[in-house]
Design a protein around this motif. Structure first.
Motif, PDB file in Angstrom:
ATOM      1  N   VAL A  22       0.874  -1.168   0.065  1.00  0.00           N
ATOM      2  CA  VAL A  22       0.210   0.467  -0.021  1.00  0.00           C
ATOM      3  C   VAL A  22       0.424   1.648   0.227  1.00  0.00           C
ATOM      4  O   VAL A  22       0.608   2.378  -0.756  1.00  0.00           O
ATOM      5  CB  VAL A  22      -1.091   0.027   1.396  1.00  0.00           C
ATOM      6  N   GLU A  23       2.318   1.573   0.961  1.00  0.00           N
ATOM      7  CA  GLU A  23       2.590   2.094   0.736  1.00  0.00           C
ATOM      8  C   GLU A  23       3.313   3.313  -0.630  1.00  0.00           C
ATOM      9  O   GLU A  23       3.558   3.799  -0.982  1.00  0.00           O
ATOM     10  CB  GLU A  23       3.995   2.398   1.599  1.00  0.00           C
ATOM     11  N   GLY A  24       4.175   2.072  -0.899  1.00  0.00           N
ATOM     12  CA  GLY A  24       4.520   1.699  -2.044  1.00  0.00           C
ATOM     13  C   GLY A  24       3.675   2.407  -3.530  1.00  0.00           C
ATOM     14  O   GLY A  24       4.196   1.987  -4.849  1.00  0.00           O
ATOM     15  N   ALA A  25       2.823   2.384  -3.079  1.00  0.00           N
ATOM     16  CA  ALA A  25       1.809   1.876  -4.464  1.00  0.00           C
ATOM     17  C   ALA A  25       1.217   3.164  -4.928  1.00  0.00           C
ATOM     18  O   ALA A  25       0.917   4.588  -3.820  1.00  0.00           O
ATOM     19  CB  ALA A  25       0.297   1.397  -4.503  1.00  0.00           C
ATOM     20  N   HIS A  28      -3.475   4.409  -8.991  1.00  0.00           N
ATOM     21  CA  HIS A  28      -3.842   3.664 -10.198  1.00  0.00           C
ATOM     22  C   HIS A  28      -3.961   1.761  -8.754  1.00  0.00           C
ATOM     23  O   HIS A  28      -4.939   1.193  -9.262  1.00  0.00           O
ATOM     24  CB  HIS A  28      -3.181   3.341 -10.657  1.00  0.00           C
ATOM     25  N   GLN A  29      -2.440   1.603  -8.637  1.00  0.00           N
ATOM     26  CA  GLN A  29      -2.406   0.400  -7.864  1.00  0.00           C
ATOM     27  C   GLN A  29      -2.986   0.159  -7.080  1.00  0.00           C
ATOM     28  O   GLN A  29      -3.526  -0.864  -6.611  1.00  0.00           O
ATOM     29  CB  GLN A  29      -0.653  -0.126  -7.172  1.00  0.00           C
ATOM     30  N   LEU A  33      -5.442  -2.635  -6.082  1.00  0.00           N
ATOM     31  CA  LEU A  33      -5.792  -3.564  -4.388  1.00  0.00           C
ATOM     32  C   LEU A  33      -6.751  -3.310  -3.999  1.00  0.00           C
ATOM     33  O   LEU A  33      -7.164  -4.515  -3.413  1.00  0.00           O
ATOM     34  CB  LEU A  33      -4.443  -3.133  -3.462  1.00  0.00           C
ATOM     35  N   LEU A  34      -7.886  -2.125  -4.367  1.00  0.00           N
ATOM     36  CA  LEU A  34      -9.013  -2.624  -3.165  1.00  0.00           C
ATOM     37  C   LEU A  34      -9.661  -3.631  -4.180  1.00  0.00           C
ATOM     38  O   LEU A  34     -10.890  -4.335  -3.799  1.00  0.00           O
ATOM     39  CB  LEU A  34      -9.694  -1.432  -3.518  1.00  0.00           C
ATOM     40  N   GLY A 133       3.586   1.037 -17.035  1.00  0.00           N
ATOM     41  CA  GLY A 133       3.385   1.084 -15.410  1.00  0.00           C
ATOM     42  C   GLY A 133       2.765   1.993 -15.022  1.00  0.00           C
ATOM     43  O   GLY A 133       1.988   1.872 -13.707  1.00  0.00           O
ATOM     44  N   GLN A 134       2.231   2.887 -14.978  1.00  0.00           N
ATOM     45  CA  GLN A 134       1.430   4.062 -14.692  1.00  0.00           C
ATOM     46  C   GLN A 134       0.250   3.921 -14.832  1.00  0.00           C
ATOM     47  O   GLN A 134       0.015   4.080 -16.358  1.00  0.00           O
ATOM     48  CB  GLN A 134       2.304   5.852 -15.382  1.00  0.00           C
ATOM     49  N   PRO A 135      -0.367   5.199 -14.948  1.00  0.00           N
ATOM     50  CA  PRO A 135      -1.681   4.720 -14.775  1.00  0.00           C
ATOM     51  C   PRO A 135      -1.745   5.952 -16.767  1.00  0.00           C
ATOM     52  O   PRO A 135      -1.385   6.721 -16.193  1.00  0.00           O
ATOM     53  CB  PRO A 135      -2.542   5.658 -13.530  1.00  0.00           C
TER      54      PRO A 135
END
Length: 138
Positions: A22-25, A28-29, A33-34, A133-135
């Motif tokens: 979570v902290e490194g997301a 978008h990530q 995760l949700l 990998g970016q939104p």
């Protein structure tokens, strides 16, 4: 009651792993995760319903509703998202309604209906990330 050192260590490792994810997301990530947590919880609720495990079913449906309400719906930006945000809000509200009914009626097919509704939304969300990998720009 005491648990073994290895089970406590495994639980601590899992908490750290989730926290690190979570902290490194990026935003978008975080939404990904949700969705992953939602689908996991829905599958657990479905299995519990099929087994007649009322306690687990209730816990997992409650968790699913919270993810929908406090995570996914809360992250919608109506101004920037326009019609898409409105449509997603409708999907989330419908899902919450179906899960509430499924919980009251111990109805596994209703839970499965929500899973089948969320899967393509999650698939679409995953597909909007660009190759770096970016939104995608919104």
């Amino acid at each position: 009651m005491y648990s073994s050192v290895s089970s406590r260590s495994a639980a601590a490792y899992k908490r750290v792993g989730v926290q690190t994810s979570v902290e490194g997301a990026n935003p978008h990530q975080l939404i990904s995760l949700l969705y992953e947590a939602l689908l996991q919880s829905l599958r657990l609720a479905h299995g519990a319903t099929m087994r007649g495990d009322i306690e687990t079913k209730g816990k997992e449906i409650g968790k699913s509703v919270r993810i929908l309400e406090e995570g996914l719906k809360a992250s919608l930006n109506d101004a920037a998202g326009g019609e898409l945000a409105t449509n997603l809000r409708g999907v989330y509200n419908y899902s919450i309604s179906r899960l509430t009914r499924a919980n009251l009626n111990n109805d596994a097919p209703m839970i499965n209906e929500v899973i089948e509704l969320i899967l393509p939304v999650y698939g679409a969300w995953k597909s909007i990330a660009n190759p770096a990998g970016q939104p995608a720009a919104s």
